[in-house]
Design an enzyme around this catalytic site. Structure first.
Site, PDB file in Angstrom:
ATOM      1  N   SER A 199       0.810  -1.213   0.000  1.00 25.71           N
ATOM      2  CA  SER A 199       0.000   0.000   0.000  1.00 25.71           C
ATOM      3  C   SER A 199       0.846   1.267   0.000  1.00 25.71           C
ATOM      4  O   SER A 199       0.498   2.253  -0.659  1.00 25.71           O
ATOM      5  CB  SER A 199      -0.935   0.007   1.216  1.00 25.71           C
ATOM      6  OG  SER A 199      -1.765  -1.133   1.218  1.00 25.71           O
ATOM      7  N   HIS A 245       0.515   4.553   4.562  1.00 27.30           N
ATOM      8  CA  HIS A 245      -0.097   5.167   3.392  1.00 27.30           C
ATOM      9  C   HIS A 245       0.358   6.613   3.215  1.00 27.30           C
ATOM     10  O   HIS A 245       0.747   7.028   2.115  1.00 27.30           O
ATOM     11  CB  HIS A 245      -1.622   5.118   3.516  1.00 27.30           C
ATOM     12  CG  HIS A 245      -2.177   3.737   3.406  1.00 27.30           C
ATOM     13  ND1 HIS A 245      -3.534   3.465   3.486  1.00 27.30           N
ATOM     14  CD2 HIS A 245      -1.577   2.534   3.220  1.00 27.30           C
ATOM     15  CE1 HIS A 245      -3.731   2.160   3.348  1.00 27.30           C
ATOM     16  NE2 HIS A 245      -2.554   1.589   3.194  1.00 27.30           N
TER      17      HIS A 245
END
Length: 294
Positions: A199, A245
């Site tokens: 991610s 993230h």
């Protein structure tokens, strides 16, 4: 009126014309043709049509080698097909398959010994010196759904970005973003946090897409909407590494800004320096954090 460029007089084979020179590439073939560029004799097989007259294959090849191919605004050659993107997807899928086989479960692949050796776990990095976890954790996934979501996002972003950035620059953005996400978790996350997944790298590609759109002065609305939606999901869904993230997004955008706004005259040198500086900065911050934990 010029002689016929191809056909000899009726009934007379080419080899029977001693008055004609022989082809530079085929000495057994007499010819009345010449290359308009080098003026060497050439048979019809060795000639290629040019804008004016015909050129021999040697001159055509030399001309192609000296012609500068058009490049994108990042500096990559036009027309490159995605190669790094499918390779990255294949590696992630392969690692998942190995962990699932070791664990004897697709849904519970995190029980694999390999998974435990490669995931991002702060004590293992700080106290055990297992620095590779900062990178290897980006190729692990918790179950098939986690893998599928990240690989779909990687495919969608990669098929658009890799041809524009080129394989080397695309790989640099991906890997530095992956490292940036892991370092963000290492710096600001809890000591017992366990993190894995691509991610951080995928969010780095989102940041790269946004910077590229801004550089081209295109409508940034769709890119901003995708990023905002994913950030909201990072806040609301359980089990999501927000730090990973955000770290990947920020680093990916910053590195891409250095790539796309590099001075054209020294583009390659500038871009290499930007990537190297980003890696050095992340490593230094990780080392400083380790000194605080030990």
């Amino acid at each position: 009126m010029a002689d016929s460029p191809i056909s000899p007089p009726p009934g007379e084979p080419i080899g029977a014309r001693p008055d004609l020179p022989v082809c530079a590439r085929h000495p057994d073939r007499a010819t009345g043709l010449r290359c308009v560029r080098c003026d060497r004799p050439a048979c019809p097989e060795c000639l290629r049509e040019a804008s004016v007259g015909y050129q021999c294959v040697d001159c055509v090849n030399r001309g192609r080698a000296t012609v500068r191919r058009p490049r994108t605004f990042v500096g990559a050659e036009f027309g490159g097909r995605p190669v790094v993107t499918p390779v990255l997807i294949a590696v992630n899928v392969l690692v998942f398959a190995v962990t699932a086989a070791q664990a004897g479960s697709v849904a519970g692949n995190q029980r694999s010994p390999l998974f435990g050796d490669l995931l991002m776990y702060t004590p293992s990095v700080a106290l055990g010196g297992e620095w590779w976890r900062l990178l290897t954790s980006g190729f692990l996934h918790f179950g098939p759904l986690h893998l599928a979501l990240n690989m779909i996002a990687l495919y969608v972003l990669g098929r658009d970005l890799e041809p524009v950035f080129g394989r080397l620059r695309f790989s640099a953005v991906y890997l530095v973003s992956l490292l940036g996400g892991s370092v963000a978790v290492y710096l600001f996350g809890g000591l017992n946090t366990v993190v894995a997944g691509a991610s951080g790298a995928v969010y780095g590609l989102m940041g790269a897409m946004l910077v590229a759109v801004l550089r081209l002065k295109l409508n940034a609305g769709p890119a901003l909407g995708v990023i905002a939606l994913n950030v909201v999901l990072s806040f609301t869904l359980p089990g999501i590494s927000l730090l990973g993230h955000i770290g990947g997004l920020v680093i990916g955008a910053a590195v891409t800004a250095g790539l796309v706004y590099a001075p054209a005259g020294k583009r390659n040198t500038w871009q290499a320096a930007v990537v190297a500086a980003a890696v050095v900065l992340l490593v230094v911050m990780a080392v400083v954090r380790t000194g605080q934990l030990v």
